[in-house]
Scaffold this motif. Structure first.
Motif, PDB file in Angstrom:
ATOM      1  N   MET A  89       0.685  -1.201  -0.217  1.00  0.00           N
ATOM      2  CA  MET A  89       0.075   0.313   0.205  1.00  0.00           C
ATOM      3  C   MET A  89       0.775   1.307  -0.269  1.00  0.00           C
ATOM      4  SD  MET A  89      -3.478  -0.501   2.587  1.00  0.00           S
ATOM      5  CE  MET A  89      -2.667   0.138   3.867  1.00  0.00           C
ATOM      6  N   HIS A  90       2.102   0.996   0.687  1.00  0.00           N
ATOM      7  CA  HIS A  90       2.705   2.590   0.817  1.00  0.00           C
ATOM      8  C   HIS A  90       3.362   2.999  -0.566  1.00  0.00           C
ATOM      9  CE1 HIS A  90       6.785   4.167   1.864  1.00  0.00           C
ATOM     10  NE2 HIS A  90       5.654   4.770   2.079  1.00  0.00           N
ATOM     11  N   GLU A  91       3.603   1.803  -1.560  1.00  0.00           N
ATOM     12  CA  GLU A  91       4.578   2.281  -2.509  1.00  0.00           C
ATOM     13  C   GLU A  91       3.024   2.949  -3.649  1.00  0.00           C
ATOM     14  OE1 GLU A  91       6.085  -0.529  -4.772  1.00  0.00           O
ATOM     15  OE2 GLU A  91       7.593  -0.890  -3.232  1.00  0.00           O
ATOM     16  N   LEU A  92       1.525   2.329  -3.395  1.00  0.00           N
ATOM     17  CA  LEU A  92       0.226   2.465  -4.284  1.00  0.00           C
ATOM     18  C   LEU A  92       0.459   3.970  -3.651  1.00  0.00           C
ATOM     19  CD1 LEU A  92      -0.805   2.519  -6.124  1.00  0.00           C
ATOM     20  CD2 LEU A  92      -2.593   1.510  -4.819  1.00  0.00           C
ATOM     21  N   VAL A  93       0.126   4.847  -2.520  1.00  0.00           N
ATOM     22  CA  VAL A  93       0.319   6.349  -2.105  1.00  0.00           C
ATOM     23  C   VAL A  93       1.635   6.907  -3.151  1.00  0.00           C
ATOM     24  CG1 VAL A  93       0.116   7.331   0.317  1.00  0.00           C
ATOM     25  CG2 VAL A  93      -1.214   5.108   0.059  1.00  0.00           C
ATOM     26  N   LEU A  94       2.633   6.798  -2.787  1.00  0.00           N
ATOM     27  CA  LEU A  94       3.411   6.907  -2.952  1.00  0.00           C
ATOM     28  C   LEU A  94       3.708   7.216  -4.334  1.00  0.00           C
ATOM     29  CD1 LEU A  94       6.773   6.305  -0.728  1.00  0.00           C
ATOM     30  CD2 LEU A  94       5.493   7.813  -0.956  1.00  0.00           C
ATOM     31  N   GLN A  95       2.512   7.155  -5.136  1.00  0.00           N
ATOM     32  CA  GLN A  95       3.168   6.719  -6.588  1.00  0.00           C
ATOM     33  C   GLN A  95       1.749   8.022  -6.804  1.00  0.00           C
ATOM     34  OE1 GLN A  95       1.832   3.520  -8.549  1.00  0.00           O
ATOM     35  NE2 GLN A  95       3.626   2.384  -7.884  1.00  0.00           N
TER      36      GLN A  95
ATOM     37  N   SER B 149       5.925  13.912   4.550  1.00  0.00           N
ATOM     38  CA  SER B 149       7.419  13.237   4.939  1.00  0.00           C
ATOM     39  C   SER B 149       7.626  11.994   5.140  1.00  0.00           C
ATOM     40  CB  SER B 149       8.253  13.850   6.718  1.00  0.00           C
ATOM     41  OG  SER B 149       6.437  12.819   7.365  1.00  0.00           O
ATOM     42  N   GLU B 150       8.591  11.110   4.682  1.00  0.00           N
ATOM     43  CA  GLU B 150       8.279   8.815   5.375  1.00  0.00           C
ATOM     44  C   GLU B 150       7.368   9.069   6.344  1.00  0.00           C
ATOM     45  OE1 GLU B 150       8.616   5.428   4.313  1.00  0.00           O
ATOM     46  OE2 GLU B 150       8.485   7.302   3.495  1.00  0.00           O
ATOM     47  N   GLU B 151       7.803   9.811   7.776  1.00  0.00           N
ATOM     48  CA  GLU B 151       7.049   9.908   9.403  1.00  0.00           C
ATOM     49  C   GLU B 151       5.561  10.452   8.960  1.00  0.00           C
ATOM     50  OE1 GLU B 151       6.954  11.959  13.897  1.00  0.00           O
ATOM     51  OE2 GLU B 151       9.143  12.245  12.548  1.00  0.00           O
ATOM     52  N   ALA B 152       5.152  11.587   8.084  1.00  0.00           N
ATOM     53  CA  ALA B 152       3.483  11.252   8.594  1.00  0.00           C
ATOM     54  C   ALA B 152       2.999  10.361   7.565  1.00  0.00           C
ATOM     55  CB  ALA B 152       3.767  12.807   7.869  1.00  0.00           C
TER      56      ALA B 152
ATOM     57  N   LEU C  66      -1.000   5.819   7.291  1.00  0.00           N
ATOM     58  CA  LEU C  66      -1.507   5.266   7.007  1.00  0.00           C
ATOM     59  C   LEU C  66      -2.093   4.235   7.883  1.00  0.00           C
ATOM     60  CD1 LEU C  66       1.409   3.925   4.166  1.00  0.00           C
ATOM     61  CD2 LEU C  66      -1.543   4.429   3.917  1.00  0.00           C
ATOM     62  N   SER C  67      -1.368   4.131   8.776  1.00  0.00           N
ATOM     63  CA  SER C  67      -0.968   3.101  10.382  1.00  0.00           C
ATOM     64  C   SER C  67      -2.279   3.937  11.196  1.00  0.00           C
ATOM     65  CB  SER C  67      -0.133   3.438  11.833  1.00  0.00           C
ATOM     66  OG  SER C  67      -0.338   5.222  12.287  1.00  0.00           O
ATOM     67  N   GLU C  68      -3.331   5.443  10.811  1.00  0.00           N
ATOM     68  CA  GLU C  68      -4.834   5.295  11.287  1.00  0.00           C
ATOM     69  C   GLU C  68      -5.491   5.176  10.191  1.00  0.00           C
ATOM     70  OE1 GLU C  68      -3.088   9.514  12.313  1.00  0.00           O
ATOM     71  OE2 GLU C  68      -3.466   9.072  13.825  1.00  0.00           O
TER      72      GLU C  68
END
Length: 127
Positions: A1-7, A15-18, A23-25
């Motif tokens: 999911m992370h990669e799809l969000v970044l696309q 930021s990566e942290e944000a 995503l965790s929420e």
């Protein structure tokens, strides 16, 4: 999911942290064919990022847009610009990351460019 969000360009400025916190929420929701993700005029608590399937955006009984994997929906109501101005209907089985609007709004305060991207997308899509 992370990669799809970044696309999606809207999320690239976070930021990566944000992004990881967002995503965790968030949660992954599944919609069946003909199920409404968003109903015109009804409060919508999420910004959705489509991860599977296609949706039609329907305003005034006309299909005004077709969206699919990687697209976001719900940006107009997320920004508090108005209640949803169209129905968003699953055309097949749709999976989407549901970002809570309060988290999106918090990010908009912390990252003004993020909020501006959402506003720009909203103005393109006002039907």
């Amino acid at each position: 999911m992370h990669e799809l969000v970044l696309q999606n360009p809207i999320f690239r400025m976070l930021s990566e942290e944000a992004l990881l916190k967002l995503l965790s929420e968030s949660k992954l929701k599944t919609f069946q064919p003909d199920e409404l993700l968003i109903s015109e005029g009804v409060f919508n608590p999420f910004l959705y990022l489509l991860t599977q399937g296609t949706v039609h955006v329907i305003a005034n009984d006309e299909i005004v847009a077709g969206l699919s994997v990687g697209d976001v929906v719900g940006e107009i109501s997320t920004l508090g610009m108005s209640t949803p101005v169209a129905d968003v209907v699953a055309m097949d089985t749709v999976k989407a990351i549901a970002f809570p609007i309060e988290k999106i709004n918090d990010l908009g305060l912390e990252y003004p460019d993020f909020a501006e991207q959402l506003r720009a997308l909203s103005s393109e899509r006002i039907y």
